[in-house]
Design an enzyme around this catalytic site. Sequence first.
Site, short mmCIF file in Angstrom:
data_model
loop_
_atom_site.label_atom_id
_atom_site.label_comp_id
_atom_site.label_asym_id
_atom_site.label_seq_id
_atom_site.Cartn_x
_atom_site.Cartn_y
_atom_site.Cartn_z
N HIS A 189 -2.36 -5.69 -6.63
CA HIS A 189 -2.42 -4.85 -5.41
C HIS A 189 -3.43 -5.36 -4.38
CE1 HIS A 189 -2.04 -0.80 -3.38
NE2 HIS A 189 -0.82 -0.96 -3.86
N HIS A 289 10.26 -5.35 -2.37
CA HIS A 289 9.29 -4.27 -2.46
C HIS A 289 9.93 -3.00 -1.91
CE1 HIS A 289 5.60 -2.17 -0.72
NE2 HIS A 289 5.23 -2.36 -1.97
#
Length: 386
Positions: A189, A289
């Site tokens: 992340h 994504h």
Amino acid sequence: MSNDLKIERIELFKVPPRWLFVKITTKSGLVGWGEPVIEGKADTVAACVREMEQYLIGRGAHEIEDIWQVLYRGGFYRGGPILMSALSGIDQALWDIKGKHLNVPVYELLGGAVRQKMKMYCWIGGDHPEVVLEQAQEKVDAGYTAVKMNATGEMDWVSSVKEVKKVVENIKLIRQHFGDSLDVGLDFHGRVHKPMVKRLIDELSPFDPLFIEEPVLAENNDALGHIYRYSAIPIATGERMFSRWDFKEILHQGVVDIIQPDLSHAGGISEVRRIATMAEAYDITIAPHCPLGPISLASALHVDFVSANAFIQESSLGIHYNQGFDLLDYVKNPEVFDLKEGYIDLFDRPGLGVEMDEERLKEGQKIGHHWANPIWRNADGSFAEW
């Protein structure tokens, strides 16, 4: 194409949990839906869509490629999260209209399907071990055979041995419980800085993650070569990259295994299809994504259906951001997203295949949202990447 496809009206719906939808209506009344949003900047993207409206009203909705080029190049300044997210939602809506007008699913307009179903994964917790097993079991019970979780919580630029050891507990718990029957992607992340990446990989490798996502922030992609050569675990990145030009260098250098453009951030269906084809030329796979809503997911699936190098698709169903409003709450035909043994079947409805519930959207619009990223701090008070 008939004048009936001329764009007459553009409407925006900002709704919980953190989404923005655009509705484009043609002279004939044919409607297309898109999802132009960057998380935490919905109002900014909405303003950008309004600024682009001058290039859209009166244009034929079928002129998708020329409209894309005008919106991308015509403003002089190009790229970035806001401009590309606004363009993404408009592009999705235009493909939806064209598919409905021709009475075919969008993937047929992109060359036709190369697969009959798409493997899915869903996000679970990972910031802290307490929730990992419970959430993983929920996804397995729902039919998923793969999940993704955050590898870490907040991390210092160089973290203590104690913090590094804590990171391992999350995936260790899953491996002990599920064995190898569940694929587990690990999302760094962008929380991890370069000095810690190799150390974390050493600790995590014995538990065989499916991939490591965003080992460093996109602005530090120059470090990917160093990481790529260090690890046998597939490296994924791309959610914070917004066009084929952003992806060009890492594809050319061969320092990534999986790219993850977002259909609501990286130029919509038109551009992500081009990015997927570029990646295929370098023998690199694509896994779009998608932590957003139903239009973004449907758009990703249409690209997946036609891309030989697509290998898995993210879904936000049940993700922690969606409290009170979830992926299917604004959809009249939620069955299109039914999961069967870890896969979603090829769509058969025209356009994007999703029928939006406009009454629910209007209700949600009255509530709106002000979603923003959490601001995290390290123990010493310094800013920590979220």
